[in-house]
Design a protein around this motif. Sequence first.
Motif, PDB file in Angstrom:
ATOM      1  N   GLU A  94       0.827  -1.208   0.000  1.00 39.39           N
ATOM      2  CA  GLU A  94       0.000   0.000   0.000  1.00 39.39           C
ATOM      3  C   GLU A  94       0.863   1.261   0.000  1.00 39.39           C
ATOM      4  O   GLU A  94       0.502   2.274  -0.612  1.00 39.39           O
ATOM      5  N   LYS A  95       2.005   1.189   0.659  1.00 36.63           N
ATOM      6  CA  LYS A  95       2.932   2.328   0.653  1.00 36.63           C
ATOM      7  C   LYS A  95       3.483   2.551  -0.754  1.00 36.63           C
ATOM      8  O   LYS A  95       3.610   3.700  -1.215  1.00 36.63           O
ATOM      9  N   LEU A  96       3.805   1.449  -1.447  1.00 37.60           N
ATOM     10  CA  LEU A  96       4.277   1.554  -2.828  1.00 37.60           C
ATOM     11  C   LEU A  96       3.221   2.210  -3.708  1.00 37.60           C
ATOM     12  O   LEU A  96       3.522   3.121  -4.492  1.00 37.60           O
ATOM     13  N   VAL A  97       1.983   1.754  -3.578  1.00 34.08           N
ATOM     14  CA  VAL A  97       0.893   2.303  -4.389  1.00 34.08           C
ATOM     15  C   VAL A  97       0.701   3.786  -4.082  1.00 34.08           C
ATOM     16  O   VAL A  97       0.538   4.608  -4.993  1.00 34.08           O
ATOM     17  N   ARG A  98       0.744   4.118  -2.823  1.00 33.57           N
ATOM     18  CA  ARG A  98       0.528   5.512  -2.408  1.00 33.57           C
ATOM     19  C   ARG A  98       1.616   6.439  -2.953  1.00 33.57           C
ATOM     20  O   ARG A  98       1.327   7.551  -3.407  1.00 33.57           O
ATOM     21  N   ASN A  99       2.858   5.973  -2.939  1.00 30.95           N
ATOM     22  CA  ASN A  99       3.975   6.831  -3.347  1.00 30.95           C
ATOM     23  C   ASN A  99       4.266   6.792  -4.843  1.00 30.95           C
ATOM     24  O   ASN A  99       4.614   7.814  -5.442  1.00 30.95           O
ATOM     25  N   LYS A 100       4.131   5.618  -5.446  1.00 31.99           N
ATOM     26  CA  LYS A 100       4.527   5.455  -6.852  1.00 31.99           C
ATOM     27  C   LYS A 100       3.347   5.496  -7.816  1.00 31.99           C
ATOM     28  O   LYS A 100       3.496   5.911  -8.967  1.00 31.99           O
ATOM     29  N   PHE A 101       2.169   5.084  -7.324  1.00 33.41           N
ATOM     30  CA  PHE A 101       1.013   4.994  -8.217  1.00 33.41           C
ATOM     31  C   PHE A 101      -0.222   5.692  -7.634  1.00 33.41           C
ATOM     32  O   PHE A 101      -1.246   5.039  -7.370  1.00 33.41           O
ATOM     33  N   PRO A 102      -0.161   7.002  -7.422  1.00 27.84           N
ATOM     34  CA  PRO A 102      -1.372   7.713  -7.002  1.00 27.84           C
ATOM     35  C   PRO A 102      -2.421   7.650  -8.115  1.00 27.84           C
ATOM     36  O   PRO A 102      -2.115   7.252  -9.248  1.00 27.84           O
ATOM     37  N   LYS A 103      -3.626   8.040  -7.801  1.00 26.84           N
ATOM     38  CA  LYS A 103      -4.722   7.916  -8.761  1.00 26.84           C
ATOM     39  C   LYS A 103      -4.417   8.637 -10.080  1.00 26.84           C
ATOM     40  O   LYS A 103      -4.720   8.124 -11.164  1.00 26.84           O
ATOM     41  N   THR A 104      -3.796   9.804  -9.996  1.00 30.98           N
ATOM     42  CA  THR A 104      -3.490  10.555 -11.223  1.00 30.98           C
ATOM     43  C   THR A 104      -2.529   9.782 -12.124  1.00 30.98           C
ATOM     44  O   THR A 104      -2.681   9.780 -13.351  1.00 30.98           O
ATOM     45  N   THR A 105      -1.562   9.119 -11.521  1.00 27.52           N
ATOM     46  CA  THR A 105      -0.602   8.335 -12.304  1.00 27.52           C
ATOM     47  C   THR A 105      -1.282   7.142 -12.961  1.00 27.52           C
ATOM     48  O   THR A 105      -1.002   6.811 -14.121  1.00 27.52           O
ATOM     49  N   VAL A 106      -2.183   6.491 -12.231  1.00 27.33           N
ATOM     50  CA  VAL A 106      -2.905   5.338 -12.781  1.00 27.33           C
ATOM     51  C   VAL A 106      -3.756   5.766 -13.976  1.00 27.33           C
ATOM     52  O   VAL A 106      -3.799   5.083 -15.011  1.00 27.33           O
ATOM     53  N   LEU A 107      -4.418   6.911 -13.868  1.00 32.63           N
ATOM     54  CA  LEU A 107      -5.227   7.419 -14.978  1.00 32.63           C
ATOM     55  C   LEU A 107      -4.355   7.724 -16.196  1.00 32.63           C
ATOM     56  O   LEU A 107      -4.727   7.423 -17.340  1.00 32.63           O
ATOM     57  N   GLU A 108      -3.203   8.306 -15.961  1.00 36.66           N
ATOM     58  CA  GLU A 108      -2.275   8.596 -17.060  1.00 36.66           C
ATOM     59  C   GLU A 108      -1.806   7.307 -17.729  1.00 36.66           C
ATOM     60  O   GLU A 108      -1.710   7.229 -18.965  1.00 36.66           O
ATOM     61  N   LEU A 109      -1.524   6.300 -16.921  1.00 34.52           N
ATOM     62  CA  LEU A 109      -1.068   5.021 -17.468  1.00 34.52           C
ATOM     63  C   LEU A 109      -2.153   4.377 -18.331  1.00 34.52           C
ATOM     64  O   LEU A 109      -1.864   3.849 -19.415  1.00 34.52           O
ATOM     65  N   LEU A 110      -3.389   4.419 -17.873  1.00 33.18           N
ATOM     66  CA  LEU A 110      -4.482   3.832 -18.650  1.00 33.18           C
ATOM     67  C   LEU A 110      -4.614   4.521 -20.010  1.00 33.18           C
ATOM     68  O   LEU A 110      -4.849   3.863 -21.035  1.00 33.18           O
ATOM     69  N   GLN A 111      -4.454   5.822 -20.027  1.00 30.19           N
ATOM     70  CA  GLN A 111      -4.505   6.556 -21.297  1.00 30.19           C
ATOM     71  C   GLN A 111      -3.322   6.194 -22.189  1.00 30.19           C
ATOM     72  O   GLN A 111      -3.451   6.109 -23.416  1.00 30.19           O
ATOM     73  N   GLN A 112      -2.183   5.948 -21.573  1.00 22.55           N
ATOM     74  CA  GLN A 112      -0.991   5.580 -22.345  1.00 22.55           C
ATOM     75  C   GLN A 112      -1.121   4.189 -22.953  1.00 22.55           C
ATOM     76  O   GLN A 112      -0.555   3.912 -24.015  1.00 22.55           O
ATOM     77  N   PHE A 113      -1.873   3.306 -22.302  1.00 27.20           N
ATOM     78  CA  PHE A 113      -2.115   1.990 -22.894  1.00 27.20           C
ATOM     79  C   PHE A 113      -2.956   2.123 -24.161  1.00 27.20           C
ATOM     80  O   PHE A 113      -2.730   1.408 -25.141  1.00 27.20           O
ATOM     81  N   VAL A 114      -3.918   3.016 -24.138  1.00 28.90           N
ATOM     82  CA  VAL A 114      -4.784   3.216 -25.302  1.00 28.90           C
ATOM     83  C   VAL A 114      -3.981   3.759 -26.479  1.00 28.90           C
ATOM     84  O   VAL A 114      -4.122   3.304 -27.619  1.00 28.90           O
ATOM     85  N   SER A 115      -3.116   4.719 -26.204  1.00 33.00           N
ATOM     86  CA  SER A 115      -2.310   5.328 -27.270  1.00 33.00           C
ATOM     87  C   SER A 115      -0.996   4.585 -27.502  1.00 33.00           C
ATOM     88  O   SER A 115      -0.192   4.991 -28.342  1.00 33.00           O
ATOM     89  N   ARG A 116      -0.781   3.509 -26.726  1.00 28.97           N
ATOM     90  CA  ARG A 116       0.403   2.644 -26.827  1.00 28.97           C
ATOM     91  C   ARG A 116       1.712   3.423 -26.731  1.00 28.97           C
ATOM     92  O   ARG A 116       2.621   3.271 -27.546  1.00 28.97           O
TER      93      ARG A 116
END
Length: 265
Positions: A120-142
């Motif tokens: 949970e500490k890893l998720v909180r520091n490395k993958f906040p919600k904004t980062t996860v949303l950005e990653l999902l968009q990057q998967f779409v645009s590859r």
Amino acid sequence: MFRNSKRDDLVHEYGDMTYRLTNLAGVISYSNNIVSLPLRPVFEKIFTSYDISMSGSENYKDFDLNFGSALYQQSTFLESLRLSDNQIDSVLKLVARTMGLDNYQEIAKEVEKQNNIRFEKLVRNKFPKTTVLELLQQFVSRKDDLIVKTVTDNAPIPDIFEYVLGLAWYYISNKKVNIRSAYNLSLDADFLPLSHAAGYQGDLEFHYENRTLLLEATLMDHNTQKRGELEPVIRHTVNLTIENGLQPTQTIFVASELDDNVMNI
């Protein structure tokens, strides 16, 4: 050539036997396809508290060819370490006190709790919600290079997609799910993805009180989705339903783009 092939066959045969025995005994964990000691603090204390030899120098004839030697005896794990019940009991109590526990039977649960806290500490520091949303968009645009830079370069992009999908569900569920236990893909020591789930498993399994949720992820081209993904998704759902005693199972199929033929099924 024959000797080499025979040796390879023996390695696989005894490797499988070793896996089954150690897994059955609970001494070694193979969770998420990673070999580890589930009770590492206990083993660390055992090996630092007592003089335990993991190798020997006995004569080959006296050891390997002597059916009365320790090699051929049916010994428990503790007997093979030549430790008494009192010695183990002492170590367990010491480890429990170090962890602030009243009962050493709570050690396993505490170790799992600490792993969840680390994750949970890893998720909180490395993958906040904004980062996860950005990653999902990057998967779409590859934008694979950006994805690898953000997450890890030790896993293929489709496997990272499974991992990020779990993070997304974590936030969708208001952080009330244990995604580390839901992952069927392999995680490294830092809880980052390594490889995808085994062929007989779904990607993420969430077990709720009255139902089970299966998330299936794919980045497969939409033209081949129906042929390549439909059968495995149905099979995983059926297997999971049977495994859970026919408890209601819901499957959500997630892709960067969906084929119309898949959506109409």
